[in-house]
Design an enzyme around this catalytic site. Structure first.
Site, PDB file in Angstrom:
ATOM      1  CB  SER A 297      -7.753   3.890   3.106  1.00  0.00           C
ATOM      2  OG  SER A 297      -6.855   3.272   4.032  1.00  0.00           O
TER       3      SER A 297
ATOM      4  CE  LYS B 192      -3.717   2.098   2.785  1.00  0.00           C
ATOM      5  NZ  LYS B 192      -4.579   1.898   3.973  1.00  0.00           N
TER       6      LYS B 192
ATOM      7  CB  SER C 247      -8.121   0.916   5.820  1.00  0.00           C
ATOM      8  OG  SER C 247      -8.799   2.134   5.981  1.00  0.00           O
TER       9      SER C 247
END
Length: 463
Positions: free
Chosen positions: A150, A75, A174
């Site tokens: 996210s 990420k 997330s």
């Protein structure tokens, strides 16, 4: 992509029966052919160099590690050597050193494919990012639907076939949200179990680092290879298996169920009934703490002030550049009184203590609920800011209670809803019970099947 357990992939590479370079080339080819936009940056040359170093070590009789040749996407909230760090923003952040999770994986032979898209500064559960792009949820080949945030590109990179493990972060959900939205498995470790070093923070109190994978067994193997409390030397010991028979699953009388769309709740209920038929005990549990914790999270007295304090201290020049989707939600954060902030922390700790006492007294092993209360929405339906805010609140509402109560939690695929989108079943375990939760989730997966056997292949990955 036919799934091979990462334990077997790594074993073959370690013993010279397989090649990390072959794994790398497969990942490169799949990423090049994909239209899913999982990555903000993918470096094929760097991936090949990592693979060649792993193969060279194995050829010399060295052990590259228990995760040798496992392709991992990262990420874009993590520092990763050789890659810029945007954190979903419009420009590169100052250099950060790699932290615990990336370093631990690298030392155990994993190889990194690239940086996946994230919501700007991880502040959102839908997965939308107008700055760097929003990945495509592969389950709808016609409409561009939310991938979940996210960690928006994490689950997508798994279905793309460019990674076998995806790194995410989880503050209010997330990791679990994109896992549910894309039909993979996502683990939030107990808050504080793993250091969050090398990761741009959202909330210093609630942030966790964790992983997504195709199966519970993959995550369980990787977790045991990394976790200081579980590791035996440099190799994960064979875990003790736990059967589903006699597992006491609490079904909370809470908004996690009552606010879920009927079709979503029905899929999750069906999965639980399969577990009951296999020998698990389903018990209704009073858990008002879940509702209170969720409301406290969504009202913002903890996450927003902590995030604004970080921005003002470390990245003040980035504040005027925030997209309105993010910026307008932070406008009131500076006005949260210190006493309200402190009281919110004290209240959440009290709620956590009360719930944990009840679970122990009633001998509840874990709590179960739908991960998301709604189907991942089409992006076109979120064009208005009020529509986005409503969807964002809904997508966070199923996962943020466990975060506020410092629980460990995992989402695994339960089935498809009426729109053909994945539904996640969230299992929430007591604080610190990560290893047991993984064992229980693995037992559930043996009954329900993996994502490939239960859901099939996303239509958006065809061709």
């Amino acid at each position: 992509m036919a799934h091979m357990p990462i334990r077997r992939v790594a074993s073959d590479v370690r013993r010279g029966r397989g090649e990390a370079r072959q794994e790398a080339e497969a990942a490169i080819g799949r990423q090049a052919a994909s239209h899913l936009n999982a990555y903000i940056a993918f470096d094929a040359g760097a991936l090949r160099r990592q693979a060649d170093a792993i193969d060279a070590a194995a050829a010399c009789g060295e052990d590259p590690g228990p995760l040798a040749g496992i392709a991992v996407s990262v990420k874009d909230l993590y520092a990763l050597d050789g890659y810029p760090l945007y954190a979903g923003t419009k420009r590169v952040l100052p250099a950060w050193p790699e932290g615990f999770l990336v370093t631990s994986l690298r030392r155990r032979g994993a190889m990194f494919t690239g940086k996946t898209h994230t919501v700007e500064f991880a502040f959102g559960g839908v997965g939308l990012n107008p700055n760097t792009g929003t990945p495509v949820n592969p389950w709808d080949p016609v409409e561009h639907r939310a991938p979940g945030g996210s960690s928006a590109g994490a689950g997508v990179s798994l279905w793309e076939g460019s990674a076998r493990i995806a790194l995410g972060t989880d503050t209010g959900g997330s990791i679990r949200i994109p896992a549910s939205a894309t039909g993979v498995v996502g683990l939030r470790p107990t808050t504080g179990r793993w250091p969050t070093t090398g990761v741009v923070p959202l909330s210093s109190s609630l942030d966790t680092v964790g992983m997504l994978g195709h199966t519970v067994e993959d995550l369980r193997y990787a977790f045991r290879a990394i976790d200081p409390l579980a590791r035996a030397g440099d190799a994960p010991a064979d875990p003790v298996r736990e059967g589903i028979s006699g597992l006491r699953i609490g079904v909370p009388a809470a908004r996690l169920w009552t606010d879920a769309d009927s079709g979503i709740a029905s899929v999750a209920e069906g999965a639980l009934e399969e577990l009951r038929a296999a020998g698990a005990d389903l018990l209704e549990v009073e858990a008002p703490e879940l509702d209170e914790a969720g409301e406290r999270y969504l009202s913002g007295p903890i996450v927003q002030p902590e995030f604004v304090e970080f921005l003002q201290r470390e990245l003040p020049d980035w504040i005027p550049l925030l997209d309105p989707i993010i910026g307008t939600r932070l406008e009131a954060a500076s006005g949260v009184p210190a006493l309200e902030y402190i009281a919110a922390h004290q209240h959440r700790r009290a709620l956590s203590a009360d719930l944990h006492v009840r679970l122990e007294a009633e001998r509840i092993d874990l709590l179960a609920a739908p991960t998301l209360p709604i189907s991942p929405p089409p992006l076109a339906a979120l064009a208005r800011l009020d529509a986005y805010r409503e969807a964002n609140r809904a997508m966070l509402s199923g996962t943020c209670p466990a975060s506020m109560l410092d629980m460990c939690a995992i989402s695994l695929p339960a089935g498809l809803d009426e729109e053909g989108m994945p539904v996640g079943l969230q299992l929430m375990g007591p604080s610190g019970g990560d290893l047991r939760l993984l064992a229980q989730a693995a037992a559930a997966e043996e009954v329900l099947g993996t994502n490939l056997t239960r859901l099939g292949t996303p239509p958006g990955t065809a061709g």
